[in-house]
Design an enzyme around this catalytic site. Structure first.
Site, PDB file in Angstrom:
ATOM      1  N   ASP A 177     -17.648 -76.798 -40.321  1.00 43.35           N
ATOM      2  CA  ASP A 177     -18.595 -77.962 -40.247  1.00 43.35           C
ATOM      3  C   ASP A 177     -19.864 -77.872 -39.860  1.00 43.35           C
ATOM      4  O   ASP A 177     -20.524 -76.624 -39.977  1.00 43.35           O
ATOM      5  CB  ASP A 177     -17.885 -78.683 -38.797  1.00 43.35           C
ATOM      6  CG  ASP A 177     -17.564 -77.707 -37.574  1.00 43.35           C
ATOM      7  OD1 ASP A 177     -18.371 -76.572 -37.809  1.00 43.35           O
ATOM      8  OD2 ASP A 177     -17.007 -77.867 -36.724  1.00 43.35           O
ATOM      9  N   ASN A 186     -11.815 -81.755 -26.234  1.00 45.26           N
ATOM     10  CA  ASN A 186     -11.212 -82.988 -26.417  1.00 45.26           C
ATOM     11  C   ASN A 186     -10.099 -83.139 -27.376  1.00 45.26           C
ATOM     12  O   ASN A 186      -9.472 -83.982 -28.121  1.00 45.26           O
ATOM     13  CB  ASN A 186     -12.188 -84.167 -27.121  1.00 45.26           C
ATOM     14  CG  ASN A 186     -13.049 -83.878 -28.373  1.00 45.26           C
ATOM     15  OD1 ASN A 186     -12.479 -82.606 -28.925  1.00 45.26           O
ATOM     16  ND2 ASN A 186     -13.633 -84.548 -28.797  1.00 45.26           N
ATOM     17  N   HIS A 198     -10.376 -81.606 -30.531  1.00 47.98           N
ATOM     18  CA  HIS A 198     -10.693 -81.401 -31.904  1.00 47.98           C
ATOM     19  C   HIS A 198     -10.504 -79.994 -32.619  1.00 47.98           C
ATOM     20  O   HIS A 198     -10.301 -79.120 -32.003  1.00 47.98           O
ATOM     21  CB  HIS A 198     -12.243 -82.058 -32.015  1.00 47.98           C
ATOM     22  CG  HIS A 198     -13.264 -81.085 -31.481  1.00 47.98           C
ATOM     23  ND1 HIS A 198     -14.435 -81.478 -31.177  1.00 47.98           N
ATOM     24  CD2 HIS A 198     -13.313 -79.632 -31.388  1.00 47.98           C
ATOM     25  CE1 HIS A 198     -15.423 -80.369 -30.974  1.00 47.98           C
ATOM     26  NE2 HIS A 198     -14.700 -79.357 -30.929  1.00 47.98           N
ATOM     27  N   GLU A 256     -12.797 -85.271 -34.737  1.00 48.25           N
ATOM     28  CA  GLU A 256     -12.559 -85.680 -33.307  1.00 48.25           C
ATOM     29  C   GLU A 256     -11.523 -86.764 -33.298  1.00 48.25           C
ATOM     30  O   GLU A 256     -11.023 -87.387 -34.028  1.00 48.25           O
ATOM     31  CB  GLU A 256     -14.046 -86.610 -33.087  1.00 48.25           C
ATOM     32  CG  GLU A 256     -15.315 -85.750 -33.321  1.00 48.25           C
ATOM     33  CD  GLU A 256     -15.703 -85.077 -32.003  1.00 48.25           C
ATOM     34  OE1 GLU A 256     -14.810 -84.162 -31.692  1.00 48.25           O
ATOM     35  OE2 GLU A 256     -16.677 -85.285 -31.314  1.00 48.25           O
TER      36      GLU A 256
HETATM   37  P1  PGA Z   1     -15.811 -73.207 -27.984  1.00 43.41           P
HETATM   38  O1  PGA Z   1     -15.976 -74.497 -28.859  1.00 43.41           O
HETATM   39  O2  PGA Z   1     -15.455 -72.046 -28.734  1.00 43.41           O
HETATM   40  O3  PGA Z   1     -17.500 -72.909 -27.922  1.00 43.41           O
HETATM   41  O4  PGA Z   1     -15.350 -73.651 -26.683  1.00 43.41           O
HETATM   42  C1  PGA Z   1     -14.704 -74.881 -29.386  1.00 43.41           C
HETATM   43  C2  PGA Z   1     -14.797 -76.078 -30.127  1.00 43.41           C
HETATM   44  O5  PGA Z   1     -15.556 -77.081 -29.777  1.00 43.41           O
HETATM   45  O6  PGA Z   1     -14.132 -76.381 -31.358  1.00 43.41           O
END
Ligand code: PGA
Length: 246
Positions: free
Chosen positions: A70, A138, A140, A145
């Site tokens: 992404d 959330n 994702h 999302e």
């Molecule tokens: P994080 O992010 O590893 O910093 O918790 C995970 C994500 O948002 O996919």
């Protein structure tokens, strides 16, 4: 149908080692493996462990291809806050993956057409060998999302306020862009293997919803329950504690 294994580890350190074991197995079996590389804090220990193994000569990574998961839209190409910049510092550079072995998302021009062409190009190469993913609070995967369905393709997305807030921690104190491009759920779910790394108490509720709750677009990671390939979830005790939502 694939399989889903949940491996509970003690802490973030053990998570890095267990994740690196799995990635190293994939690379041993397929030295030219195409691997989706998440940024975010959780996989950083895994990447550091892979880099240490490479330095000590027990792992050869130079023939793999790295696929970008992404990216924010609207940044200058050399902005160090870009997710590509992060991927470069944490994965490509330490693992010696050359630019011509990096598959980058389209970020400008006719994005719809460019994303469709990107997906066709990816599909023409055959299935991705491995996707290394983190889990958003959330639900994702990448920037898919909620709501994102299992068939969604690589596309431009609007980020939720929860994601923008969570990622502000990694954005030099500023506010990250609200639009981005993400590899689609379809591309991720068709990978031969997926490793999802989950760490910390802030993920307790969502990891249970994703792995034990109903499958649907409201929690995109829940589609891992139905992925075609082999899914391994490596979760530390802080994230898996008691099975109770925090
Ligand atoms: P994080 O992010 O590893 O910093 O918790 C995970 C994500 O948002 O996919």
């Amino acid at each position: 149908m694939g399989s889903l294994r949940i491996r509970v580890v003690e802490d973030a350190h053990e998570l890095g080692r267990a994740g690196a074991d799995l990635v190293a197995e994939v690379i041993a079996a397929a030295p030219t493996a195409a691997i989706v590389v998440a940024t975010g804090r959780t996989p950083m220990g895994l990447y550091a462990e892979l880099a240490a193994r490479r330095r000590s000569g027990v792992l050869e990574t130079k023939a793999i291809s790295a696929v970008q998961l992404d990216e924010y839209l609207g940044l200058e190409p050399d902005d160090r806050r870009s997710l590509f910049g992060w991927m470069h510092r944490s994965f490509l550079e330490p693992l010696g993956v050359r630019d011509d072995r990096v598959i980058r998302l389209p970020l400008d021009g006719d994005l719809e057409g460019a994303c469709a062409a990107f997906d066709r190009g990816l599909e023409a190469r055959g299935a991705l060998d491995l996707a290394i993913l983190g889990l958003g609070r959330n639900g994702h995967l990448g920037f898919n999302e909620p709501p994102s369905d299992a068939g969604s393709s690589t596309r431009r997305v609007e980020l939720s306020s929860s994601t923008i807030e969570a990622n502000a921690r990694y954005y030099d104190g500023g506010r990250p862009p609200a639009t981005a491009v993400t590899l689609g759920m379809r591309q991720l779910l068709s990978a031969r293997a997926i490793v999802l790394v989950v760490s910390g108490s802030s993920k307790r509720t969502i990891v249970r919803r994703a792995l034990e709750g109903p499958v649907g677009p409201a929690v995109p990671a829940s589609f891992l329950q139905q992925a075609g390939g082999d899914v391994t979830v490596i979760v530390d005790r802080a994230a898996w504690a008691d099975g109770r939502a925090s």
